[in-house]
Design a protein around this motif. Sequence first.
Motif, PDB file in Angstrom:
ATOM      1  N   ARG A  94       0.639  -1.039  -0.159  1.00 21.34           N
ATOM      2  CA  ARG A  94       0.119   0.139   0.179  1.00 21.34           C
ATOM      3  C   ARG A  94       1.361   1.183   0.155  1.00 21.34           C
ATOM      4  O   ARG A  94       0.668   2.785  -0.542  1.00 21.34           O
ATOM      5  CB  ARG A  94      -0.710  -0.290   1.057  1.00 21.34           C
ATOM      6  N   ALA A  95       2.217   1.400   0.550  1.00 18.71           N
ATOM      7  CA  ALA A  95       3.248   2.380   0.141  1.00 18.71           C
ATOM      8  C   ALA A  95       2.852   2.848  -0.706  1.00 18.71           C
ATOM      9  O   ALA A  95       3.818   3.958  -1.304  1.00 18.71           O
ATOM     10  CB  ALA A  95       4.849   1.901   1.300  1.00 18.71           C
ATOM     11  N   SER A  96       2.591   2.087  -1.874  1.00 16.80           N
ATOM     12  CA  SER A  96       3.246   2.297  -3.463  1.00 16.80           C
ATOM     13  C   SER A  96       2.819   4.254  -4.234  1.00 16.80           C
ATOM     14  O   SER A  96       2.551   4.444  -4.798  1.00 16.80           O
ATOM     15  CB  SER A  96       2.842   1.749  -4.324  1.00 16.80           C
ATOM     16  N   PHE A  97       1.476   3.887  -2.964  1.00 23.65           N
ATOM     17  CA  PHE A  97       0.603   5.317  -3.040  1.00 23.65           C
ATOM     18  C   PHE A  97       0.516   6.377  -2.266  1.00 23.65           C
ATOM     19  O   PHE A  97       0.260   7.071  -2.149  1.00 23.65           O
ATOM     20  CB  PHE A  97      -1.223   4.869  -2.938  1.00 23.65           C
ATOM     21  N   ASP A  98       1.835   6.424  -1.853  1.00 18.91           N
ATOM     22  CA  ASP A  98       2.455   7.408  -0.359  1.00 18.91           C
ATOM     23  C   ASP A  98       2.279   8.502  -1.114  1.00 18.91           C
ATOM     24  O   ASP A  98       1.858   9.813  -0.145  1.00 18.91           O
ATOM     25  CB  ASP A  98       3.556   6.422   0.500  1.00 18.91           C
ATOM     26  N   ALA A  99       3.040   8.808  -2.169  1.00 22.13           N
ATOM     27  CA  ALA A  99       3.334   9.689  -2.981  1.00 22.13           C
ATOM     28  C   ALA A  99       1.808  10.820  -4.123  1.00 22.13           C
ATOM     29  O   ALA A  99       2.229  11.662  -3.870  1.00 22.13           O
ATOM     30  CB  ALA A  99       4.109   9.490  -4.566  1.00 22.13           C
ATOM     31  N   VAL A 100       1.137  10.145  -3.633  1.00 16.72           N
ATOM     32  CA  VAL A 100      -0.513  10.825  -4.448  1.00 16.72           C
ATOM     33  C   VAL A 100      -1.716  11.201  -3.428  1.00 16.72           C
ATOM     34  O   VAL A 100      -2.258  11.847  -3.639  1.00 16.72           O
ATOM     35  CB  VAL A 100      -0.731  10.009  -5.653  1.00 16.72           C
ATOM     36  N   VAL A 101      -1.779   9.873  -2.148  1.00 12.49           N
ATOM     37  CA  VAL A 101      -2.593  10.349  -1.492  1.00 12.49           C
ATOM     38  C   VAL A 101      -2.693  11.518  -0.500  1.00 12.49           C
ATOM     39  O   VAL A 101      -3.392  12.199  -0.226  1.00 12.49           O
ATOM     40  CB  VAL A 101      -2.033   9.054  -0.104  1.00 12.49           C
ATOM     41  N   PRO A 102      -1.378  12.388  -0.679  1.00 16.68           N
ATOM     42  CA  PRO A 102      -1.500  13.752  -0.415  1.00 16.68           C
ATOM     43  C   PRO A 102      -2.104  14.520  -0.916  1.00 16.68           C
ATOM     44  O   PRO A 102      -3.139  16.022  -0.063  1.00 16.68           O
ATOM     45  CB  PRO A 102      -0.429  14.234  -0.212  1.00 16.68           C
ATOM     46  N   GLU A 103      -2.434  14.479  -2.023  1.00 17.02           N
ATOM     47  CA  GLU A 103      -3.160  15.483  -2.735  1.00 17.02           C
ATOM     48  C   GLU A 103      -4.551  15.134  -2.685  1.00 17.02           C
ATOM     49  O   GLU A 103      -5.661  15.402  -2.908  1.00 17.02           O
ATOM     50  CB  GLU A 103      -1.981  15.439  -4.044  1.00 17.02           C
ATOM     51  N   LEU A 104      -4.543  13.475  -3.228  1.00 12.53           N
ATOM     52  CA  LEU A 104      -5.871  12.883  -3.240  1.00 12.53           C
ATOM     53  C   LEU A 104      -6.936  13.509  -1.960  1.00 12.53           C
ATOM     54  O   LEU A 104      -8.135  13.523  -2.001  1.00 12.53           O
ATOM     55  CB  LEU A 104      -6.067  11.446  -3.534  1.00 12.53           C
ATOM     56  N   ARG A 105      -6.224  12.737  -0.795  1.00 15.92           N
ATOM     57  CA  ARG A 105      -6.750  13.070   0.625  1.00 15.92           C
ATOM     58  C   ARG A 105      -7.146  14.732   0.974  1.00 15.92           C
ATOM     59  O   ARG A 105      -8.682  14.244   1.833  1.00 15.92           O
ATOM     60  CB  ARG A 105      -6.007  12.940   1.393  1.00 15.92           C
ATOM     61  N   THR A 106      -6.610  15.538  -0.334  1.00 17.10           N
ATOM     62  CA  THR A 106      -7.380  17.216   0.423  1.00 17.10           C
ATOM     63  C   THR A 106      -8.720  17.117  -0.812  1.00 17.10           C
ATOM     64  O   THR A 106      -9.853  17.757  -0.177  1.00 17.10           O
ATOM     65  CB  THR A 106      -6.653  18.040  -0.208  1.00 17.10           C
ATOM     66  N   ARG A 107      -9.364  15.766  -1.885  1.00 14.99           N
ATOM     67  CA  ARG A 107     -10.609  15.667  -2.320  1.00 14.99           C
ATOM     68  C   ARG A 107     -11.544  14.603  -1.671  1.00 14.99           C
ATOM     69  O   ARG A 107     -13.181  14.679  -2.185  1.00 14.99           O
ATOM     70  CB  ARG A 107     -10.465  15.957  -3.601  1.00 14.99           C
ATOM     71  N   PHE A 108     -10.942  13.659  -1.041  1.00 13.45           N
ATOM     72  CA  PHE A 108     -11.870  12.237  -1.251  1.00 13.45           C
ATOM     73  C   PHE A 108     -11.477  11.227   0.236  1.00 13.45           C
ATOM     74  O   PHE A 108     -10.258  11.892   1.368  1.00 13.45           O
ATOM     75  CB  PHE A 108     -11.402  11.477  -2.139  1.00 13.45           C
ATOM     76  N   ARG A 109     -12.220  11.151   1.012  1.00 13.19           N
ATOM     77  CA  ARG A 109     -11.854  10.338   2.033  1.00 13.19           C
ATOM     78  C   ARG A 109     -11.708   9.325   1.366  1.00 13.19           C
ATOM     79  O   ARG A 109     -11.840   8.523   0.636  1.00 13.19           O
ATOM     80  CB  ARG A 109     -12.937  10.246   2.508  1.00 13.19           C
ATOM     81  N   THR A 110      -9.578   9.017   1.983  1.00 13.00           N
ATOM     82  CA  THR A 110      -8.992   7.927   1.294  1.00 13.00           C
ATOM     83  C   THR A 110      -8.875   7.188   1.868  1.00 13.00           C
ATOM     84  O   THR A 110      -7.924   6.593   2.904  1.00 13.00           O
ATOM     85  CB  THR A 110      -7.550   8.574  -0.184  1.00 13.00           C
ATOM     86  N   ILE A 111      -9.002   5.963   0.899  1.00 14.33           N
ATOM     87  CA  ILE A 111      -8.943   4.396   2.606  1.00 14.33           C
ATOM     88  C   ILE A 111      -7.300   3.312   1.213  1.00 14.33           C
ATOM     89  O   ILE A 111      -8.095   3.169   0.110  1.00 14.33           O
ATOM     90  CB  ILE A 111     -10.004   3.235   1.987  1.00 14.33           C
ATOM     91  N   VAL A 112      -6.649   3.286   2.360  1.00 13.13           N
ATOM     92  CA  VAL A 112      -5.796   2.389   0.951  1.00 13.13           C
ATOM     93  C   VAL A 112      -5.637   1.010   1.756  1.00 13.13           C
ATOM     94  O   VAL A 112      -4.790   1.019   3.253  1.00 13.13           O
ATOM     95  CB  VAL A 112      -3.986   3.065   1.481  1.00 13.13           C
TER      96      VAL A 112
END
Length: 257
Positions: free
Chosen positions: A31-49
């Motif tokens: 799941r760490a493969s998404f670490d670089a994109v989660v910071p931007e995605l979580r500004t608009r979504f409830r992001t669950i990895v």
Amino acid sequence: MDRLLADGTVNAAQSGEGPLLFLFHSLLSDRASFDAVVPELRTRFRTIVPELPGFGRSHAVEGGLAAVADRMAEAVRDAAAGAPAIVLGNGYGGFVALQMAIRHPEIASRLILADSGAAFSEPGREAFRNMAKASREKGLEAITDIAMRRLFAPGFQAQHPDLMQDRHAAFLRTDPEVFRAACEALASLDLRSQLGAVRVPVLVMVGEHDEATPPPMSHELAAGLPRAELKIIAGCAHVPQLQSPRQFLDALKGFLL
């Protein structure tokens, strides 16, 4: 913040507020493969990895990819309280997301399938059978270089030694039995005849240089889905969100962002 879903069987990281967005990781990563994109995605979504079944602290399931898809459908329903969610899957996570959408049509409002497909060619199937055999006989260490080549082109590996060391370590933390079961499931998978059941909008993405799930697989996938568009991510391989996070996020614009 970590939370447990599906009666405590699926461990997931949650951050942000807004519409629910699930991110499913690949077989050769975590799941760490998404670490670089989660910071931007979580500004608009409830992001669950989540950690997919058998990875990290998530419980393994028996019954092949269908059982994995059913467990993840349970996790999505749990987090979404029955409402449809957006689901993005990379590699193996894309196959899980696709199988889940076929088996549980109400589960997703839209899908992003990154570096995935509906079926492998015979050489692709043989590659999975060979990886399963080698890991059984010699351990995961014996196929680590092969796994990394399927994730990243050699030039990228040479330019990013710290990232590669981290990805090597992540791969070696994979449960060998879970890895072999996934390889065997992917070697026999063929969802092409069921693609018409996916009625939601789908964005199919693929790295231009992906060797694990080559671009023709994504072309075939997009052609078989009723409401799909295809984007090729230039210069990238199997995990574009790691290799070029900005390009990955830009590819989502117009569909998700």
